[in-house]
Design a protein around this motif. Structure first.
Motif, PDB file in Angstrom:
ATOM      1  N   PRO A 210       0.819  -1.210   0.000  1.00  0.00           N
ATOM      2  CA  PRO A 210       0.000   0.000   0.000  1.00  0.00           C
ATOM      3  C   PRO A 210       0.850   1.255   0.000  1.00  0.00           C
ATOM      4  O   PRO A 210       1.860   1.327   0.696  1.00  0.00           O
ATOM      5  N   LEU A 224      -0.816   5.945   4.757  1.00  0.00           N
ATOM      6  CA  LEU A 224      -1.891   5.080   5.251  1.00  0.00           C
ATOM      7  C   LEU A 224      -1.853   4.987   6.776  1.00  0.00           C
ATOM      8  O   LEU A 224      -2.883   4.916   7.433  1.00  0.00           O
ATOM      9  N   ALA A 225      -0.640   5.032   7.330  1.00  0.00           N
ATOM     10  CA  ALA A 225      -0.496   4.918   8.789  1.00  0.00           C
ATOM     11  C   ALA A 225      -1.194   6.061   9.521  1.00  0.00           C
ATOM     12  O   ALA A 225      -1.561   5.912  10.695  1.00  0.00           O
ATOM     13  N   ALA A 228      -4.501   4.987  10.933  1.00  0.00           N
ATOM     14  CA  ALA A 228      -4.551   3.887  11.900  1.00  0.00           C
ATOM     15  C   ALA A 228      -5.385   4.296  13.104  1.00  0.00           C
ATOM     16  O   ALA A 228      -5.250   5.409  13.630  1.00  0.00           O
ATOM     17  N   CYS A 247      -6.289  -5.518   3.809  1.00  0.00           N
ATOM     18  CA  CYS A 247      -5.141  -4.609   3.716  1.00  0.00           C
ATOM     19  C   CYS A 247      -5.335  -3.422   4.650  1.00  0.00           C
ATOM     20  O   CYS A 247      -4.403  -3.017   5.363  1.00  0.00           O
ATOM     21  N   LEU A 248      -6.545  -2.865   4.673  1.00  0.00           N
ATOM     22  CA  LEU A 248      -6.821  -1.724   5.552  1.00  0.00           C
ATOM     23  C   LEU A 248      -6.787  -2.148   7.013  1.00  0.00           C
ATOM     24  O   LEU A 248      -6.243  -1.437   7.865  1.00  0.00           O
ATOM     25  N   ALA A 251      -3.405  -2.400   8.443  1.00  0.00           N
ATOM     26  CA  ALA A 251      -2.774  -1.102   8.730  1.00  0.00           C
ATOM     27  C   ALA A 251      -3.370  -0.443   9.968  1.00  0.00           C
ATOM     28  O   ALA A 251      -3.015   0.705  10.276  1.00  0.00           O
TER      29      ALA A 251
END
Length: 328
Positions: A210, A224-225, A228, A247-248, A251
């Protein structure tokens, strides 16, 4: 019961469709025989052709691999062009050249995604030979990459790359409609390279890494982090939506999943929810939602990370092509 359950959970009802699979297999074998004997014609182009495809129905990660492949070809001095069927496109005339501004409803979602990511010559048509000839007539292309063309034998090819879903494998191992196979599993023994997405599967491994989350209006990009711990609406109209949701979750996001059929034609109401929670979708879906997306709509781009040994193996195959006069 869905076909997915029938194909990948070994439901006993698959045997009800088994006679139809035998008939389908006979037709597949007959078609290949006719091409091999020359009674059905394969068109050979004046430039090398690499076909990327699979032997199962549904998404396996072909588009990210095509992006990886085209970038590698460019890095080695080739001038690649891409041809595709343009699945889901409703153009009144074919072939069509695709640009980053093309309408996904006319030429298909994946070609528009490829055009935006790569900016390379690209044409679509149900007849992949016609699409390739259109590119060669209009663009300075010296190699053709055919996205999802493994069974399109009318287009002669120099290399074949088969992409497998490493987690789901070949399902129950049966041909359509009792199983997910477009061709018998033995077909994998004939291709140049096998790439297994997400898990070991008898070939080179590929994982999708990602990248940043990007707002559909282009105003902002975040790691993406940074999401979180948040709850998001996750929207996916791809072949295997659960892979995107996983995938999400991996993370650290809490996912409210909204799965749609592959190549779904999104409408504004599909991505509007009665709360202020942000919406995250795949890049393929984003090209269809851009026109009616708002500030809370984001997409996640991914990048293929292929086994480090696959690149040199591909380079060696390309070197052989070039040495045999398939390059100017």
């Amino acid at each position: 019961m869905t076909l997915e359950a029938l194909w990948y959970r070994r439901h006993p009802a698959r045997w009800l469709l088994w006679p139809l699979s035998l008939l389908y297999g006979a037709l597949v074998a007959l078609r290949r025989f006719l091409y091999r004997r020359g009674w059905l014609r394969s068109m050979r182009l004046p430039v090398p052709v690499i076909v990327v495809g699979n032997i199962t129905v549904g998404g396996t990660g072909k588009t990210p691999l095509v992006i990886w492949l085209v970038e590698r070809l460019r890095a080695r001095g080739w001038r690649p062009g891409i041809v595709s069927r343009g699945y889901g496109g409703r153009s009144a005339s074919w072939p069509c050249e695709v640009t980053p501004e093309s309408d996904p409803g006319e030429v298909g979602d994946e070609p528009v995604l490829l055009a935006r990511r790569l900016g390379c010559p690209l044409a679509v048509a149900p007849d992949r030979v016609a699409a390739a000839q259109r590119l060669l007539a209009a663009q300075a292309v010296d190699i053709i990459v055919a996205d999802d063309g493994l069974q399109h034998y009318a287009l002669a090819r120099d290399l074949e790359i088969a992409v497998l879903d490493g987690r789901r494998g070949l399902g129950n191992g049966l041909l359509l409609p009792a199983g997910p196979l477009r061709e018998p599993a033995s077909r994998l023994g004939e291709v140049s390279l096998v790439v297994s997405h997400g898990a070991p599967g008898g070939g080179w491994r590929m994982d999708l890494a990602p990248q940043a989350l990007r707002r559909l209006d282009g105003a902002e990009s975040r790691p993406l982090a940074a999401f979180a711990g948040r709850t998001v609406h996750a929207v996916a109209g791809i072949g295997h939506p659960e892979r995107f949701f996983e995938c999400l979750r991996a993370a650290g996001l809490t996912v409210l999943p909204h799965a749609f059929p592959d190549h779904h034609r999104f409408r504004a109401e599909d991505i509007v929810f009665p709360d202020n929670i942000e919406v995250v979708m795949t890049e393929k879906d984003a090209v269809k939602c851009h026109a009616f997306a708002g500030e809370r709509h984001w997409y996640l781009a991914v990048q293929a990370q292929v086994d480090m040994n696959a690149g040199p193996a591909l380079d060696e195959l390309l070197r052989r092509l070039a040495s045999h006069g398939r390059r100017d």
